[in-house]
Design an enzyme around this catalytic site. Structure first.
Site, PDB file in Angstrom:
ATOM      1  N   CYS A  32      37.625  48.881  44.795  1.00 44.64           N
ATOM      2  CA  CYS A  32      36.407  48.087  44.992  1.00 44.64           C
ATOM      3  C   CYS A  32      35.402  48.856  45.853  1.00 44.64           C
ATOM      4  CB  CYS A  32      36.777  46.760  45.656  1.00 44.64           C
ATOM      5  SG  CYS A  32      35.340  45.807  46.164  1.00 44.64           S
ATOM      6  N   CYS A  68      34.178  31.730  31.688  1.00 44.83           N
ATOM      7  CA  CYS A  68      33.322  32.831  32.161  1.00 44.83           C
ATOM      8  C   CYS A  68      34.189  34.010  32.629  1.00 44.83           C
ATOM      9  CB  CYS A  68      32.448  32.340  33.312  1.00 44.83           C
ATOM     10  SG  CYS A  68      31.417  33.632  34.040  1.00 44.83           S
ATOM     11  N   CYS A  99      32.354  44.721  36.796  1.00 43.37           N
ATOM     12  CA  CYS A  99      32.859  45.590  37.869  1.00 43.37           C
ATOM     13  C   CYS A  99      32.906  47.051  37.393  1.00 43.37           C
ATOM     14  CB  CYS A  99      34.243  45.140  38.324  1.00 43.37           C
ATOM     15  SG  CYS A  99      34.875  46.211  39.618  1.00 43.37           S
ATOM     16  N   ASP A 109      35.548  36.275  60.437  1.00 40.01           N
ATOM     17  CA  ASP A 109      35.995  37.455  59.705  1.00 40.01           C
ATOM     18  C   ASP A 109      36.984  38.313  60.504  1.00 40.01           C
ATOM     19  OD1 ASP A 109      36.005  39.296  57.554  1.00 40.01           O
ATOM     20  OD2 ASP A 109      34.570  40.563  58.601  1.00 40.01           O
ATOM     21  N   CYS A 146      27.403  35.862  38.894  1.00 45.55           N
ATOM     22  CA  CYS A 146      28.024  34.537  38.878  1.00 45.55           C
ATOM     23  C   CYS A 146      26.967  33.471  38.566  1.00 45.55           C
ATOM     24  CB  CYS A 146      28.685  34.248  40.225  1.00 45.55           C
ATOM     25  SG  CYS A 146      29.646  32.730  40.192  1.00 45.55           S
TER      26      CYS A 146
END
Ligand code: SF4
Ligand code: SF4
Length: 381
Positions: free
Chosen positions: A228, A205, A212, A146, A262
């Protein structure tokens, strides 16, 4: 930059001996608790990927993550960062688990609930690199989790670790979005090998786009980080835009909404044994709000939840207490906190609770212009 064909064979190098087979690295990876998922030539990303990144940055969707723009050259070509890079090895660890909260509420993104993956995964990658070097397989390596200029998801898609979801995350057909990625760049140039490609994708989908709470997806496969909650609660420094505070709901660190819906990975095996649960989660948000900077650092040591910093985390706690309609006593104290950022958000939260009297008295003594503005807006409701 040239488009590369990851399937093209690499010429042998060095003394002309046969390059090590993936099995050799796979065995070493298994010894340190990793599974090698793919190995690709460390060449520039496809022009299409580069174009998408440029467009995303140019539109300002990265918010305050200026370091991405500064690292752009390296992000699209690992050799611009490490000129010796020959191969990039890709790894992933699953982290599916149940929902995680502080003791009396305040949800936390699941990746952050236990041990810091930068440490856990990073140490394993580092160990693997050292073993490969000791075994003479490589002379230079760089482990990344990351924190390096690597577009992890793009490499993971190229390596067959999953597909790009409409929520912009890597989706594995079985594990869903619940994977943490890590890479090791090595100077050896090895044969390409990858996970078996998947033929599934999001299809019709739209669940992540619909759920959100801030409308952070201007279109499928595109995220405006400025909207976000994960970005706002973790990376954003300073005040949270007022229009997004209620959307935080009870998310005090990150947000998993577009992962939870999901359908892929909904039956993933629970990994909480591997990651554990951080002791700080035994606190209540009211207790968190009263922590000194030193205590915050001590109690949150080893957790990704340290990322927003003391004032940033307390800012988030104020918002969530306001949204949960509780913690009035702690918020009243926070209205006199040493950090103006915390005072601002305590003022907003108290107004959400309808607790105006402390705001009126704080208005008489407050000297910080930002906090005064927040109090005035709160009293104006
Ligand atoms: S993490 Fe939350 S706020 Fe961010 S895009 Fe997903 S659902 Fe939206
Ligand atoms: S929720 Fe649906 S649209 Fe979103 S990433 Fe998962 S499968 Fe794709």
């Amino acid at each position: 930059m040239p488009e590369i064909d990851p399937e093209a064979p690499f010429p042998e190098i060095g003394d002309g001996t046969r390059p090590p087979l993936p099995d050799a690295v796979q065995a070493m990876a298994a010894e340190v608790g990793l599974e090698l998922r793919a190995g690709l030539p460390a060449e520039a990303l496809k022009p299409e990927t580069q174009r998408r990144l440029t467009e995303w940055l140019d539109r300002g969707y990265a918010g305050g993550m200026d370091y991405l723009d500064r690292a752009k050259e390296a992000l699209v070509d690992p050799k611009a960062w490490k000129p010796w890079a020959g191969t990039i090895l890709l790894f992933a660890l699953p982290y599916a688990r149940g929902s995680v909260s502080f003791r009396n509420g305040g949800r936390v993104a699941r990746y952050a609930a236990g041990r810091d993956y930068h440490n856990l995964l990073g140490k394993r990658l580092q160990r693997l690199g050292k073993r490969m070097r000791a075994g003479g397989l490589v002379t230079q390596f760089r482990a990344v989790t990351d924190a390096g200029p690597i577009l992890e998801r793009e490499w993971a898609v190229s390596g067959g670790l999953g597909f790009r979801g409409k929520n912009t995350l890597l989706i594995h057909p079985r594990l869903g979005p619940w994977q943490l990625l890590g890479e090791v760049l090595v100077d050896a140039r090895w044969q390409t090998w990858r996970a078996s490609a998947t033929s599934v994708d999001c299809g019709t989908c739209d669940a992540c786009l619909e759920i959100c709470p801030t409308g952070a997806f201007p279109q499928p496969y595109l995220l405006d980080a400025r909207r976000c909650l994960s970005y706002l609660s973790i990376e954003h420094r300073g005040s949270i835009p007022r229009e997004h505070r209620r959307a935080f709901g009870d998310w005090v660190f990150g947000c998993d909404l577009c992962l939870e819906v999901c359908p892929f990975g909904s039956k993933s095996e629970d990994q909480s044994q591997l990651w554990g649960q951080h002791a700080a989660l035994h606190l209540t948000l009211e207790e968190v709000l009263s922590l000194s900077k030193a205590d915050f650092r001590r109690l949150f040591r080893g957790s990704p939840m340290q990322r927003p910093g003391w004032a940033g985390f307390l800012r988030n706690a104020c918002i969530v207490l306001g949204n949960l309609q509780c913690g009035e006593g702690a918020l009243r104290k926070a209205l006199h906190h040493a950090e103006p950022l915390v005072r601002c958000h305590a003022a907003w939260a108290l107004a959400e609770l309808g607790s105006m009297t402390p705001l009126q008295s704080a208005r008489k003594t407050e000297s910080d212009p930002e906090v005064i503005r927040e109090i005035d807006l709160a009293l104006d409701r």
